[in-house]
Design a protein around this motif. Structure first.
Motif: not given
Ligand code: 1GP
Length: 248
Positions: A171, A173, A176, A201, A204, A222, A224
Protein backbone atom coordinates in the motif's frame (compact mmCIF):
# COMPACT_ATOMS: atom_id res chain seq x y z
CA UNK A 1 -9.74 -16.96 2.36
CA UNK A 2 -12.82 -15.53 0.74
CA UNK A 3 -11.74 -11.88 0.59
CA UNK A 4 -8.24 -12.65 -0.68
CA UNK A 5 -9.68 -14.91 -3.42
CA UNK A 6 -12.16 -12.24 -4.42
CA UNK A 7 -9.40 -9.63 -4.74
CA UNK A 8 -7.12 -12.05 -6.58
CA UNK A 9 -9.92 -12.84 -9.04
CA UNK A 10 -10.39 -9.15 -9.87
CA UNK A 11 -6.64 -8.78 -10.38
CA UNK A 12 -6.43 -11.88 -12.57
CA UNK A 13 -9.28 -10.60 -14.71
CA UNK A 14 -7.43 -7.31 -15.18
CA UNK A 15 -10.13 -5.34 -13.38
CA UNK A 16 -9.04 -2.42 -11.21
CA UNK A 17 -9.99 -2.69 -7.55
CA UNK A 18 -11.68 0.31 -5.97
CA UNK A 19 -11.66 0.57 -2.21
CA UNK A 20 -14.09 2.98 -0.59
CA UNK A 21 -12.39 4.09 2.60
CA UNK A 22 -14.79 5.02 5.36
CA UNK A 23 -13.38 6.89 8.33
CA UNK A 24 -15.91 6.33 11.14
CA UNK A 25 -14.82 9.61 12.73
CA UNK A 26 -16.11 11.53 9.72
CA UNK A 27 -19.50 9.87 9.62
CA UNK A 28 -21.81 12.39 11.26
CA UNK A 29 -25.23 11.82 9.75
CA UNK A 30 -26.02 8.10 9.58
CA UNK A 31 -28.92 8.61 7.18
CA UNK A 32 -26.80 10.50 4.68
CA UNK A 33 -24.06 7.93 5.17
CA UNK A 34 -26.48 5.09 4.35
CA UNK A 35 -27.39 6.78 1.09
CA UNK A 36 -23.79 7.42 0.11
CA UNK A 37 -22.65 3.86 0.75
CA UNK A 38 -25.51 2.44 -1.25
CA UNK A 39 -24.53 4.75 -4.14
CA UNK A 40 -20.93 3.51 -3.92
CA UNK A 41 -22.11 -0.08 -3.82
CA UNK A 42 -24.41 0.33 -6.82
CA UNK A 43 -21.67 2.09 -8.77
CA UNK A 44 -19.53 -1.00 -8.23
CA UNK A 45 -16.98 -0.25 -5.53
CA UNK A 46 -15.04 -3.47 -4.94
CA UNK A 47 -14.88 -3.36 -1.15
CA UNK A 48 -15.10 -1.08 1.87
CA UNK A 49 -12.08 -0.25 3.97
CA UNK A 50 -13.02 0.98 7.41
CA UNK A 51 -10.67 2.88 9.68
CA UNK A 52 -8.99 6.16 10.47
CA UNK A 53 -6.03 7.39 12.44
CA UNK A 54 -7.59 9.87 14.88
CA UNK A 55 -10.89 10.18 16.66
CA UNK A 56 -12.22 6.70 15.94
CA UNK A 57 -13.87 4.77 18.75
CA UNK A 58 -14.71 1.08 18.72
CA UNK A 59 -18.41 1.98 19.06
CA UNK A 60 -18.35 4.11 15.91
CA UNK A 61 -16.36 1.49 14.04
CA UNK A 62 -18.95 -1.14 14.93
CA UNK A 63 -21.83 1.20 14.05
CA UNK A 64 -20.36 1.86 10.60
CA UNK A 65 -19.72 -1.85 10.00
CA UNK A 66 -23.30 -2.66 11.01
CA UNK A 67 -24.59 -0.20 8.43
CA UNK A 68 -22.49 -1.85 5.74
CA UNK A 69 -23.58 -5.34 6.76
CA UNK A 70 -26.10 -6.01 3.99
CA UNK A 71 -23.86 -4.91 1.13
CA UNK A 72 -22.45 -7.88 -0.73
CA UNK A 73 -18.81 -6.76 -0.92
CA UNK A 74 -16.03 -7.35 1.62
CA UNK A 75 -15.75 -5.08 4.63
CA UNK A 76 -12.07 -4.80 5.46
CA UNK A 77 -10.53 -3.19 8.54
CA UNK A 78 -7.90 -0.56 7.71
CA UNK A 79 -6.11 -0.61 11.03
CA UNK A 80 -4.55 2.30 12.82
CA UNK A 81 -4.71 1.00 16.33
CA UNK A 82 -5.00 -2.42 17.95
CA UNK A 83 -8.23 -1.39 19.69
CA UNK A 84 -9.95 -0.83 16.37
CA UNK A 85 -10.50 -4.43 15.40
CA UNK A 86 -14.07 -5.63 14.99
CA UNK A 87 -15.55 -9.05 14.35
CA UNK A 88 -18.24 -7.32 12.28
CA UNK A 89 -15.75 -7.04 9.40
CA UNK A 90 -14.74 -9.83 7.01
CA UNK A 91 -11.03 -9.17 6.78
CA UNK A 92 -8.23 -6.89 7.89
CA UNK A 93 -5.32 -5.37 5.99
CA UNK A 94 -2.73 -6.97 8.24
CA UNK A 95 -0.09 -4.33 7.71
CA UNK A 96 3.42 -3.57 8.74
CA UNK A 97 4.44 0.07 8.40
CA UNK A 98 7.65 -0.71 6.58
CA UNK A 99 9.26 2.72 6.82
CA UNK A 100 8.50 3.46 10.46
CA UNK A 101 11.38 4.23 12.78
CA UNK A 102 9.35 2.73 15.60
CA UNK A 103 9.36 -1.06 15.90
CA UNK A 104 5.86 -0.87 17.38
CA UNK A 105 4.42 -0.03 13.96
CA UNK A 106 6.62 -2.54 12.16
CA UNK A 107 5.97 -5.63 14.33
CA UNK A 108 4.77 -4.68 17.85
CA UNK A 109 1.16 -3.86 17.06
CA UNK A 110 0.98 -6.96 14.87
CA UNK A 111 2.08 -9.22 17.73
CA UNK A 112 -0.31 -7.48 20.13
CA UNK A 113 -3.25 -7.94 17.77
CA UNK A 114 -2.70 -11.29 16.02
CA UNK A 115 -4.63 -13.34 18.58
CA UNK A 116 -7.43 -10.76 18.57
CA UNK A 117 -7.60 -11.08 14.77
CA UNK A 118 -7.74 -14.87 15.07
CA UNK A 119 -10.50 -14.80 17.69
CA UNK A 120 -12.53 -12.32 15.66
CA UNK A 121 -12.20 -14.74 12.68
CA UNK A 122 -10.95 -11.92 10.51
CA UNK A 123 -9.15 -12.88 7.35
CA UNK A 124 -5.70 -11.26 7.35
CA UNK A 125 -4.56 -9.76 4.05
CA UNK A 126 -0.73 -9.57 4.30
CA UNK A 127 0.16 -6.01 3.36
CA UNK A 128 3.23 -3.82 3.48
CA UNK A 129 2.38 -0.17 4.20
CA UNK A 130 4.75 2.41 2.81
CA UNK A 131 4.26 6.11 3.45
CA UNK A 132 5.32 8.39 0.64
CA UNK A 133 5.67 12.14 0.12
CA UNK A 134 3.28 14.31 2.12
CA UNK A 135 2.45 11.42 4.44
CA UNK A 136 -0.30 13.23 6.36
CA UNK A 137 -1.34 12.23 9.84
CA UNK A 138 -0.33 8.62 9.25
CA UNK A 139 3.31 9.59 8.77
CA UNK A 140 3.32 11.67 11.95
CA UNK A 141 1.63 9.09 14.16
CA UNK A 142 3.48 6.17 12.58
CA UNK A 143 6.88 7.87 12.88
CA UNK A 144 7.54 7.19 9.24
CA UNK A 145 10.65 8.26 7.43
CA UNK A 146 8.70 9.11 4.29
CA UNK A 147 9.89 8.04 0.87
CA UNK A 148 10.16 11.21 -1.24
CA UNK A 149 7.63 11.47 -4.10
CA UNK A 150 10.40 11.30 -6.67
CA UNK A 151 12.41 8.41 -5.22
CA UNK A 152 10.94 5.46 -7.10
CA UNK A 153 14.05 3.36 -6.60
CA UNK A 154 13.69 3.54 -2.83
CA UNK A 155 10.03 2.55 -3.13
CA UNK A 156 11.06 -0.42 -5.28
CA UNK A 157 13.59 -1.52 -2.66
CA UNK A 158 10.76 -1.65 -0.10
CA UNK A 159 8.44 -3.37 -2.59
CA UNK A 160 10.91 -6.15 -3.29
CA UNK A 161 11.69 -6.58 0.41
CA UNK A 162 7.94 -6.87 1.12
CA UNK A 163 7.48 -9.33 -1.74
CA UNK A 164 10.42 -11.47 -0.60
CA UNK A 165 8.97 -11.57 2.91
CA UNK A 166 5.74 -12.96 1.46
CA UNK A 167 3.46 -9.94 1.56
CA UNK A 168 0.80 -9.93 -1.16
CA UNK A 169 0.09 -6.22 -1.28
CA UNK A 170 2.06 -3.02 -0.97
CA UNK A 171 0.00 0.00 0.00
CA UNK A 172 1.67 3.18 -1.22
CA UNK A 173 0.17 5.89 0.98
CA UNK A 174 0.59 9.61 0.34
CA UNK A 175 -1.53 10.38 3.41
CA UNK A 176 -5.21 11.11 3.72
CA UNK A 177 -5.99 14.42 2.04
CA UNK A 178 -2.48 14.74 0.60
CA UNK A 179 -2.22 17.67 -1.82
CA UNK A 180 -0.34 15.41 -4.23
CA UNK A 181 -0.94 11.69 -4.82
CA UNK A 182 1.81 9.11 -5.22
CA UNK A 183 3.18 9.76 -8.70
CA UNK A 184 2.41 7.45 -11.64
CA UNK A 185 6.17 7.25 -12.32
CA UNK A 186 6.72 5.60 -8.93
CA UNK A 187 3.83 3.17 -9.48
CA UNK A 188 5.16 2.26 -12.92
CA UNK A 189 8.69 1.68 -11.65
CA UNK A 190 7.56 -0.49 -8.72
CA UNK A 191 4.96 -2.47 -10.70
CA UNK A 192 7.31 -3.27 -13.56
CA UNK A 193 10.17 -4.51 -11.42
CA UNK A 194 8.29 -6.39 -8.70
CA UNK A 195 5.43 -8.88 -8.46
CA UNK A 196 3.70 -7.34 -5.47
CA UNK A 197 0.20 -5.93 -5.96
CA UNK A 198 0.24 -2.18 -5.52
CA UNK A 199 -2.57 -0.41 -3.69
CA UNK A 200 -2.40 3.38 -3.91
CA UNK A 201 -4.17 5.98 -1.82
CA UNK A 202 -3.96 9.51 -0.49
CA UNK A 203 -5.18 12.61 -2.29
CA UNK A 204 -6.93 10.88 -5.18
CA UNK A 205 -9.74 13.26 -6.18
CA UNK A 206 -10.31 12.83 -9.91
CA UNK A 207 -11.26 10.04 -12.31
CA UNK A 208 -8.32 11.08 -14.52
CA UNK A 209 -5.76 10.67 -11.75
CA UNK A 210 -7.29 7.38 -10.58
CA UNK A 211 -7.19 6.00 -14.14
CA UNK A 212 -3.65 7.20 -14.63
CA UNK A 213 -2.49 5.38 -11.49
CA UNK A 214 -4.18 2.16 -12.63
CA UNK A 215 -2.64 2.46 -16.10
CA UNK A 216 0.73 2.91 -14.42
CA UNK A 217 0.28 -0.52 -12.82
CA UNK A 218 -1.62 -0.08 -9.54
CA UNK A 219 -4.06 -2.91 -8.87
CA UNK A 220 -6.16 -0.95 -6.41
CA UNK A 221 -7.17 2.64 -5.75
CA UNK A 222 -8.30 3.91 -2.36
CA UNK A 223 -10.51 6.96 -2.06
CA UNK A 224 -11.45 8.36 1.32
CA UNK A 225 -11.93 12.13 1.63
CA UNK A 226 -13.63 12.56 -1.73
CA UNK A 227 -16.47 10.27 -0.58
CA UNK A 228 -17.31 12.72 2.19
CA UNK A 229 -16.60 15.94 0.30
CA UNK A 230 -18.04 15.07 -3.11
CA UNK A 231 -19.79 11.70 -3.35
CA UNK A 232 -20.74 12.31 -7.00
CA UNK A 233 -17.06 12.65 -7.84
CA UNK A 234 -16.32 9.40 -6.02
CA UNK A 235 -18.94 7.68 -8.20
CA UNK A 236 -17.27 9.14 -11.30
CA UNK A 237 -13.97 7.66 -10.16
CA UNK A 238 -15.59 4.22 -9.81
CA UNK A 239 -17.23 4.58 -13.25
CA UNK A 240 -13.91 5.52 -14.85
CA UNK A 241 -12.12 2.55 -13.29
CA UNK A 242 -14.77 0.15 -14.50
CA UNK A 243 -13.99 1.12 -18.08
CA UNK A 244 -10.39 0.00 -17.71
CA UNK A 245 -9.23 -3.54 -18.33
CA UNK A 246 -5.53 -3.91 -17.80
CA UNK A 247 -5.23 -7.20 -19.64
CA UNK A 248 -7.01 -8.70 -22.63
C1 1GP B 1 -5.78 7.48 3.40
O1 1GP B 1 -5.02 6.51 1.37
C2 1GP B 1 -6.15 6.88 2.10
O2 1GP B 1 -5.25 6.56 4.27
C3 1GP B 1 -7.11 7.73 1.34
O3 1GP B 1 -6.73 9.08 1.22
O4 1GP B 1 -8.64 10.38 2.10
O5 1GP B 1 -7.00 11.43 0.54
O6 1GP B 1 -8.62 9.73 -0.28
P1 1GP B 1 -7.81 10.22 0.87
Amino acid sequence: GKTASYLRKLINEGRPIHFSLIDPDKVTDLEVFGKVVSMLYKAGTSAFLVGGTLGVSKERLDAVLSLLQDLDVPKIIFPSNINLISDKADAILFMSLLNSDDLYYVIGAQVSSSIIVKMARLEPIPTGYLIVGHGGTAAHIGRARVVPYDNAELALAYALAAEYMGMQYLYLEAGSGAPETVRPEMIRFVSKASNINVIVGGGIRSPERASELIRAGAKAIVTGNIIESDAEKAIKIIDALQKIYTIG
